[in-house]
Every structure is written in structure tokens, then in C-alpha cells.
Enzyme design. Structure first.
Site, PDB file in Angstrom:
ATOM      1  N   CYS A  51       0.836  -1.210   0.000  1.00 23.97           N
ATOM      2  CA  CYS A  51       0.000   0.000   0.000  1.00 23.97           C
ATOM      3  C   CYS A  51       0.864   1.250   0.000  1.00 23.97           C
ATOM      4  O   CYS A  51       1.709   1.430   0.861  1.00 23.97           O
ATOM      5  CB  CYS A  51      -0.901  -0.012   1.230  1.00 23.97           C
ATOM      6  SG  CYS A  51      -1.651   1.599   1.576  1.00 23.97           S
ATOM      7  N   CYS A  54       0.519   3.411   3.428  1.00 26.91           N
ATOM      8  CA  CYS A  54       0.921   2.932   4.753  1.00 26.91           C
ATOM      9  C   CYS A  54       2.229   3.606   5.193  1.00 26.91           C
ATOM     10  O   CYS A  54       3.075   3.939   4.357  1.00 26.91           O
ATOM     11  CB  CYS A  54       1.089   1.409   4.735  1.00 26.91           C
ATOM     12  SG  CYS A  54      -0.450   0.506   5.034  1.00 26.91           S
ATOM     13  N   HIS A 113      -4.027   0.567   8.262  1.00 30.15           N
ATOM     14  CA  HIS A 113      -4.585   0.245   6.948  1.00 30.15           C
ATOM     15  C   HIS A 113      -5.986  -0.360   7.018  1.00 30.15           C
ATOM     16  O   HIS A 113      -6.772  -0.251   6.069  1.00 30.15           O
ATOM     17  CB  HIS A 113      -3.639  -0.751   6.259  1.00 30.15           C
ATOM     18  CG  HIS A 113      -3.976  -1.057   4.836  1.00 30.15           C
ATOM     19  ND1 HIS A 113      -3.603  -0.234   3.795  1.00 30.15           N
ATOM     20  CD2 HIS A 113      -4.657  -2.094   4.259  1.00 30.15           C
ATOM     21  CE1 HIS A 113      -4.023  -0.755   2.648  1.00 30.15           C
ATOM     22  NE2 HIS A 113      -4.663  -1.883   2.900  1.00 30.15           N
ATOM     23  N   ASN A 153     -13.509   9.653  -1.197  1.00 30.35           N
ATOM     24  CA  ASN A 153     -14.145   8.599  -1.975  1.00 30.35           C
ATOM     25  C   ASN A 153     -13.916   7.317  -1.211  1.00 30.35           C
ATOM     26  O   ASN A 153     -12.777   6.898  -1.037  1.00 30.35           O
ATOM     27  CB  ASN A 153     -13.518   8.470  -3.370  1.00 30.35           C
ATOM     28  CG  ASN A 153     -13.776   9.693  -4.224  1.00 30.35           C
ATOM     29  OD1 ASN A 153     -14.839  10.290  -4.144  1.00 30.35           O
ATOM     30  ND2 ASN A 153     -12.805  10.065  -5.043  1.00 30.35           N
ATOM     31  N   GLY A 159     -14.737   4.496  -6.975  1.00 31.70           N
ATOM     32  CA  GLY A 159     -13.512   4.857  -7.680  1.00 31.70           C
ATOM     33  C   GLY A 159     -12.321   5.029  -6.779  1.00 31.70           C
ATOM     34  O   GLY A 159     -11.310   5.613  -7.170  1.00 31.70           O
ATOM     35  N   CYS A 160     -12.436   4.538  -5.544  1.00 36.79           N
ATOM     36  CA  CYS A 160     -11.318   4.691  -4.631  1.00 36.79           C
ATOM     37  C   CYS A 160     -10.270   3.653  -4.980  1.00 36.79           C
ATOM     38  O   CYS A 160     -10.538   2.455  -4.990  1.00 36.79           O
ATOM     39  CB  CYS A 160     -11.782   4.519  -3.198  1.00 36.79           C
ATOM     40  SG  CYS A 160     -10.426   4.721  -2.068  1.00 36.79           S
ATOM     41  N   SER A 161      -9.061   4.112  -5.287  1.00 30.46           N
ATOM     42  CA  SER A 161      -8.062   3.201  -5.813  1.00 30.46           C
ATOM     43  C   SER A 161      -7.239   2.539  -4.708  1.00 30.46           C
ATOM     44  O   SER A 161      -6.349   1.752  -4.986  1.00 30.46           O
ATOM     45  CB  SER A 161      -7.164   3.930  -6.819  1.00 30.46           C
ATOM     46  OG  SER A 161      -6.796   5.211  -6.361  1.00 30.46           O
ATOM     47  N   HIS A 164      -6.787   2.013   1.999  1.00 30.05           N
ATOM     48  CA  HIS A 164      -6.235   2.709   3.169  1.00 30.05           C
ATOM     49  C   HIS A 164      -7.095   3.946   3.463  1.00 30.05           C
ATOM     50  O   HIS A 164      -7.394   4.709   2.544  1.00 30.05           O
ATOM     51  CB  HIS A 164      -4.781   3.120   2.897  1.00 30.05           C
ATOM     52  CG  HIS A 164      -4.057   3.515   4.153  1.00 30.05           C
ATOM     53  ND1 HIS A 164      -3.085   2.749   4.746  1.00 30.05           N
ATOM     54  CD2 HIS A 164      -4.200   4.603   4.957  1.00 30.05           C
ATOM     55  CE1 HIS A 164      -2.657   3.336   5.840  1.00 30.05           C
ATOM     56  NE2 HIS A 164      -3.313   4.475   5.996  1.00 30.05           N
ATOM     57  N   HIS A 166      -8.366   7.280   3.684  1.00 30.27           N
ATOM     58  CA  HIS A 166      -7.821   8.572   3.263  1.00 30.27           C
ATOM     59  C   HIS A 166      -8.856   9.380   2.504  1.00 30.27           C
ATOM     60  O   HIS A 166      -9.847   8.846   2.018  1.00 30.27           O
ATOM     61  CB  HIS A 166      -6.583   8.370   2.371  1.00 30.27           C
ATOM     62  CG  HIS A 166      -6.907   7.893   0.993  1.00 30.27           C
ATOM     63  ND1 HIS A 166      -7.341   6.609   0.708  1.00 30.27           N
ATOM     64  CD2 HIS A 166      -6.896   8.532  -0.205  1.00 30.27           C
ATOM     65  CE1 HIS A 166      -7.554   6.482  -0.596  1.00 30.27           C
ATOM     66  NE2 HIS A 166      -7.299   7.641  -1.176  1.00 30.27           N
ATOM     67  N   GLN A 168      -9.136  13.407   0.155  1.00 33.87           N
ATOM     68  CA  GLN A 168      -8.355  14.313  -0.681  1.00 33.87           C
ATOM     69  C   GLN A 168      -8.814  15.748  -0.466  1.00 33.87           C
ATOM     70  O   GLN A 168      -9.915  16.000   0.024  1.00 33.87           O
ATOM     71  CB  GLN A 168      -8.536  13.961  -2.153  1.00 33.87           C
ATOM     72  CG  GLN A 168      -8.054  12.568  -2.523  1.00 33.87           C
ATOM     73  CD  GLN A 168      -7.991  12.380  -4.043  1.00 33.87           C
ATOM     74  OE1 GLN A 168      -7.430  13.195  -4.769  1.00 33.87           O
ATOM     75  NE2 GLN A 168      -8.574  11.292  -4.518  1.00 33.87           N
ATOM     76  N   HIS A 296     -21.382  22.796   5.501  1.00 32.89           N
ATOM     77  CA  HIS A 296     -22.052  21.519   5.756  1.00 32.89           C
ATOM     78  C   HIS A 296     -21.304  20.429   5.011  1.00 32.89           C
ATOM     79  O   HIS A 296     -20.533  20.693   4.092  1.00 32.89           O
ATOM     80  CB  HIS A 296     -23.517  21.578   5.307  1.00 32.89           C
ATOM     81  CG  HIS A 296     -23.693  22.038   3.899  1.00 32.89           C
ATOM     82  ND1 HIS A 296     -23.638  23.368   3.537  1.00 32.89           N
ATOM     83  CD2 HIS A 296     -23.912  21.354   2.746  1.00 32.89           C
ATOM     84  CE1 HIS A 296     -23.815  23.479   2.225  1.00 32.89           C
ATOM     85  NE2 HIS A 296     -23.971  22.265   1.720  1.00 32.89           N
ATOM     86  N   LYS A 311     -27.802   2.197  -6.874  1.00 35.05           N
ATOM     87  CA  LYS A 311     -28.592   3.067  -7.738  1.00 35.05           C
ATOM     88  C   LYS A 311     -27.672   3.608  -8.823  1.00 35.05           C
ATOM     89  O   LYS A 311     -26.591   4.144  -8.527  1.00 35.05           O
ATOM     90  CB  LYS A 311     -29.150   4.229  -6.910  1.00 35.05           C
ATOM     91  CG  LYS A 311     -29.629   5.429  -7.696  1.00 35.05           C
ATOM     92  CD  LYS A 311     -30.926   5.150  -8.447  1.00 35.05           C
ATOM     93  CE  LYS A 311     -31.340   6.341  -9.308  1.00 35.05           C
ATOM     94  NZ  LYS A 311     -32.497   6.030 -10.157  1.00 35.05           N
ATOM     95  N   PHE A 312     -28.088   3.471 -10.085  1.00 32.05           N
ATOM     96  CA  PHE A 312     -27.312   4.014 -11.190  1.00 32.05           C
ATOM     97  C   PHE A 312     -27.857   5.382 -11.586  1.00 32.05           C
ATOM     98  O   PHE A 312     -29.050   5.506 -11.846  1.00 32.05           O
ATOM     99  CB  PHE A 312     -27.374   3.070 -12.394  1.00 32.05           C
ATOM    100  CG  PHE A 312     -26.540   1.836 -12.225  1.00 32.05           C
ATOM    101  CD1 PHE A 312     -25.229   1.816 -12.674  1.00 32.05           C
ATOM    102  CD2 PHE A 312     -27.050   0.703 -11.609  1.00 32.05           C
ATOM    103  CE1 PHE A 312     -24.448   0.680 -12.521  1.00 32.05           C
ATOM    104  CE2 PHE A 312     -26.278  -0.438 -11.447  1.00 32.05           C
ATOM    105  CZ  PHE A 312     -24.961  -0.447 -11.900  1.00 32.05           C
TER     106      PHE A 312
END
Ligand SMILES: O=P(O)(O)O[C@H]1O[C@H](CO)[C@@H](O)[C@H](O)[C@H]1O
Ligand SMILES: O=P(O)(O)O[C@H]1O[C@H](CO)[C@@H](O)[C@H](O)[C@H]1O
Lengths: 346, 346
Positions: A51, A54, A113, A153, A159-161, A164, A166, A168, A296, A311-312
Site C-alpha cells: 500500500c 501505509c 490500513h 471517496n 472509484g477509490c483506488s 487505506h 484517506h 483528498q 455543511h 442506484k445508477f
């Protein structure tokens, strides 16, 4: 009237954006033959040698993380926005573009992690909030930063790659679209009433008590009347704060508490690490005072029926506008019936 | 200047919505450790006894499909909008809602379960276009229908619950958010210039020839300068038509041809049945003349790097505004380098 909102197609108005959302409560019985997502077993290892977030590990950019013990922040190795660029304006007939400056950062919430916000201790979440506040203050001190977008995310579905824990922070020169919309609405109300529209809305929601999820001394978590995502929620400070830079110590702690409670409910709903994108909307940092703004935090979680059916927001939603089936009130009821303790820690 | 747009972070302005999109071309080198999607083998069976859209089969609502041979349309068994409701207005303090009437339909493109638009014959796609036109005319003849949204969700990744080739039409009383935005921009330009902004834009794009994908006698397919999705594209009629009700026969055929060409390129890009949501934006059907409107069809495909790695519109995108890495020009170049024939039919 309540019965009509519960059973018939209608549109609800979002007072913060000026946009409408279509609600079709009669449609919840629709069968699902579509895509189901994988449900992942909870992360177990507190340290993962592969990771890049880490402590002690090497990042994609080649740098090495320190042996951090509290939230750790660094400049994104693949920043979407850079501080040092040659500014330009481009205009050719109907084509218009302009350069954009900014700073993108990554905030590791914990060295561990295996954790996520709901599994962290309140004191440790408080440290995350203090970090957001410090970063907000530092980034906004730059002349060329006029807005600071803090977000997370969570989950592969969002889409979180990297699992761990975190989030942004993307900060930039221009004011983003969503903030422009809300600024206009906050301002309209402030100019007419000399009051925060969100403070007045909060008062009405506490009175109605139909969409409230959690409340403590300084914060309320609720499903907004105009929620788009099935279990969309909002955390609102009771005090009219323009941005997180104004949080006092007891508010920081209360914020951490309500964050833990809300995300715990989320995990308990489908007994899974609930995916979402969350973000803080707050006053621009353009050097002006923004008495109209009331900060908020919102959560946009995609899950609809179970840990694997989401849900799409596609087709109609992309071309016309958002649509939902279960009502905000039904979603609040479902969350309010859940235990307070995390299903993994019982 | 072109080099700057190719290499530096910038924002591009969408002349049809008045919104900006963030472009970060330097970021394409980012590694991907995140979610990959399953890539499905192409559908083989021309008839599936378990499919509720195949001819002769029973639908979820209990009705039986006829043995249809050409495009087949029916009212959605789980319509999000219904024509017969009790109308109401709800207003309580800061909460505002109103009932919404409408009609939702499903359009089966072909009786053949195994097909998709790029695999269909031009004549058969022409029948689909004629069906859209007929449905548009019929739906808009209702007093209470002021907008008709035609769209297709293709692929499981786009929430499509059944692979049988089909699209949907949601028509309703109020004008949806995305249409309001475009109406305002079309009007602004029309009032200033007595011309369609899209006609003028098309002229400029044909001149520049940097983002054009396909062109025939009546239609052009291109990547708009302000594209959001990695391979977003637009099909624009050369004649200034307000809506698809105005298509003449030779335009219907040219439309079918360009639809087949564009979607074939899409499938060839990653040698997969390319998922997307597509939709037609056109003049409201509110009984007024809309000389400002110029109909067009857009494609929002999520794939980014391969058949299994998509672009996630999450976090920053949800809270601030859209962001992309590869530029519109790079996307056009990639599509233009592909063979014209479908990879499954060579
Ligand atoms: O009607 P379907 O195909 O079952 O459903 C799909 O399209 C609808 C319209 O875009 C969306 O609201 C749904 O979220 C999506 O799953
Ligand atoms: O920066 P990450 O986590 O690699 O990337 C993720 O978040 C970004 C900001 O919301 C999005 O632009 C990307 O599409 C998403 O995959």
C-alpha cells in the site's frame, strides 16, 4: 398530504442549488435483473506492504512516507491541479478555455490500513477534523486559491483506488460549478432575510423530526428533504459557521462524534463497509467575507437495496435530472431503526 | 496555444450549459490500482426464454410481448412517471414539492436479443429512428407533456438491467434541469444573433477538423470541445432542426448511418460492447415554437483505459464539477485511428 408524498410521483426543490429532483415512491417494487457489485470482506491487515499510503512505504511518485502516527498529509503525486503553471486564456470563436492553478493533497486518516472512519475512535477522528481545518487555513492563505474542496471517496464502487483510510483536498483558483450554485442561493436568502438559509432549514427539520438521524450539542445529521442518492445525508453545524476554519474545540469533537455515528449507521444498514463520496461545502476563500455561507458536509452513497445493488445515475438522470425511488423519509426511518454499535464491533 | 491545451491543467467552457469542465492532460500517466469491471463475452443467443423483452415472452408486469419483427414500444411496467395522478402542490416553510405527471415507455430496437446498435443493419436502425420520431410526435401531442427525453442505457456498467437492445422514453410535464440550462443558452444566442449556436459551432468544428469523428450529407459526429466523459461524443444534424419530429426521410437514413459508424468505432476502441448512456436533447413540447433549439444526441461512455477500467465521476466531480484527463482532441484522434468495420464482423 404526507400520504401523497409517500405514494405519488413528485418533484422536490433543493433550496441550496435551486434544482429539482424527481421522486417515484411507487416504483420501489421494481425487480432487479441488472448488475450486482462484489461485496468485499472487511480489510483485516493493519499494515499492507504493497500500500502506497501505509507508514514507511514508498509512494507511486518514489517518495517514502514517514512513520506517521496521526493523520498525515502530502501533495498528491498525480495532482490534477498544479500551483506553478503558465497562465493563459484561450478564445477562438465559440471555443473558450483558460488555465487553472491549484494544489491537490491527500490526507491519510490513520496509519492503520484496516480502519475506516466508523471504526476509528472519536479522538482519532477529531485529529482528522483538526487536519482538515489546518489544511483549509493553510491552502486558503494562498492568494491564488479561491476554493478548497475537501472530500473522501470510500470504497472501490466509488472509484477509490486504495482501501487505506484517506481523503483528498483539491484547492483551486476558480470557484467550481456546484459552489457557484450554492453561493447564489445562500446569497439570495441572506440578502432577503439577513439569516443563513441552512440555519432556518435546520430549525424546521428539528421541529418536524421526520428526517433527523443524529443530533448532539453542536451538530445535526439528517436526510435532506431533496436528497438525490438513496441514503444521502448531511451534517450541519448548529452554529452559523462559514467554513471549517471557524470550528472551536468542542465543535471539533462533536463533529467527530456525529461523523462516527452516521458512518456506523451506514455500515450497519447492509452489514458492509458502506461506500460513498463525502464532501464539505463551505465559503469560497477569495478574501471576501461570506456571511451568507453555512458550511455543511454531504454524503452521496450509491447503495440502494443491499451491499451489492446500487442506484445508477444514468440515462434519464444524466440527460434530464436526478431521480429516486424511496423517499427521504423512508430512508431516514430505515437508518433510524438500526443499532448504534458497529456490526463488526459487537 | 494548442500545446498548452495539450499539456496543462485548464478549464473549458460548455457553450450549451454555461458550465466549465476541468481538464488535466498531464495526469494521464497516473497508475491504476482501483476497481476493474468484468468484461463480458458478446451475447450470442438471438432469443432468450428468460428475457422479458424478447418477442412472445411474458413481461415483469404479466403482459405478453407480441411476436414483433420491427422496433416494438410499450408503456414501462415500472414507470417512474404516471399519466393519471391527483395533482398537488406542497409548500411548508422551506420545503417545496409538487406532483409530476408523465408517461414512460420502453423501445425494443430489434427482436434479436443478441444485437446492439452497431451490429444492426442501417435499414433496421432507420426503423428505430422512425419509432423515436413517431413516439415523440405522439407523446408531445398530450397537453400535459412538455418534454420528451429519449435515451438508452447500454451495458451492465450503465445500470442496464437487460442486454436485449432497447432504450427508454420518459416524457413529463415539467422541463428537466438539463434542458432548462440548454434552453437558456440556446435562447441567449438566438436573441443576439438570430442563429442556432449549434449550427455556428458545427461550422467552426468542421473548419478546425480536430474533433470530427464522422460526417455524411446530413449529420456530423464529433467530440465536443467541452466533453466531460473520456470518449463523450455528439451527433448533430447539419440542418437546424428543433426536434426529431422534423427529420425527413433522407435525414433519418443518414442519422442511422452515422449512429452505426460512431457506435462501431466505440466497440472497436477496446474490443468490447462499449457501454454508454445516450440521449437526445431537443426542444420542449410546450406548444411554443423554439427556433433557438437545435436537436442533438450525446453519448456519455464511462470507459477510460480499457474494457475494464472506467472513469469514476465521484468525489471532486460530485462536489465541485466534472474533471477529465485525456483531452477531447486526444480522444478524437484515438477513435479516428480505428478501423471502420466492427471487430466482431471482420
Ligand atoms: O429503467 P431501468 O433500465 O431498470 O433503470 C435504469 O435506468 C433508469 C433511467 O435512466 C435509472 O433511473 C435507473 O437507476 C437505472 O438502473
Ligand atoms: O484520485 P483518485 O482516488 O485516484 O481518483 C478518484 O478520485 C478523483 C477525484 O474525485 C476522480 O477524478 C477519479 O475519477 C477517481 O477515480
Amino acid at each position: 398530504m404526507k400520504e401523497k408524498l409517500d405514494n405519488q410521483s413528485h418533484r422536490r426543490y433543493n433550496i441550496l442549488t435551486g434544482e429539482w429532483i424527481l421522486v417515484s415512491p411507487h416504483r420501489t417494487k421494481r425487480p432487479w435483473q441488472g448488475k450486482t457489485e462484489e461485496s468485499k470482506a472487511p480489510q483485516k491487515a493493519t499494515y499492507d506492504p504493497g500500500c502506497y499510503l501505509c507508514p514507511g512505504n514508498e509512494r507511486a511518485g518514489g517518495e517514502k512516507n514517514p512513520n506517521y502516527k496521526r493523520p498525515y498529509t502530502f501533495v498528491n503525486d498525480f495532482s490534477s491541479l498544479l500551483p506553478d503553471i503558465e497562465e493563459f486564456d484561450y478564445k477562438e470563436g465559440l471555443l473558450t478555455a483558460e488555465s487553472e492553478r491549484g494544489i491537490c493533497k491527500v490526507v491519510c486518516f490513520s496509519p492503520d490500513h484496516s480502519l475506516t472512519l466508523p471504526l476509528m475512535e472519536v479522538e482519532d477522528i477529531t485529529e482528522v477534523i483538526k487536519t482538515w481545518k489546518k489544511e483549509f487555513q493553510e491552502l486558503s492563505s494562498h492568494d491564488f486559491i479561491n476554493y478548497v474542496q475537501i472530500f473522501e471517496n470510500k470504497g472501490a464502487m466509488m472509484g477509490c483506488s486504495n482501501p487505506h483510510p484517506h481523503g483528498q483536498i483539491w484547492s483551486q483558483k476558480s470557484i467550481p460549478t456546484e459552489i457557484l450554485k450554492k453561493s447564489a442561493k445562500f446569497k439570495e436568502y441572506w440578502e432577503a432575510n439577513q439569516r443563513s438559509i441552512l440555519a432556518d432549514y435546520l430549525e424546521q427539520e428539528l421541529e418536524a423530526d421526520e428526517r433527523i438521524l443524529e443530533e448532539n450539542e453542536h451538530f445535526v445529521a439528517l436526510i435532506p428533504f431533496w436528497a438525490v442518492w438513496p441514503f444521502e445525508a448531511m451534517i450541519i453545524p448548529k452554529r452559523h459557521l462559514q467554513h471549517i476554519g471557524e470550528l472551536n474545540e468542542s465543535e471539533e469533537k462533536a463533529y467527530a462524534e456525529i461523523l462516527k455515528k452516521l458512518t456506523t449507521k451506514y455500515d450497519n444498514l447492509f452489514k458492509t463497509s458502506f461506500p460513498y463520496s463525502s464532501g464539505i461545502h463551505q465559503a469560497p476563500t477569495d478574501g471576501k467575507d461570506h456571511p451568507e455561507w453555512h458550511f455543511h458536509m454531504s454524503f452521496y452513497p450509491p447503495l440502494l437495496r443491499s451491499a451489492t445493488v446500487k442506484k445508477f445515475m444514468v440515462g434519464y438522470e444524466m440527460f434530464a435530472g436526478p431521480q429516486r425511488d424511496i423517499t427521504a423519509e423512508q430512508a431516514a426511518k430505515m437508518l433510524n431503526e438500526l443499532p448504534e454499535f458497529h456490526y463488526l464491533r459487537q
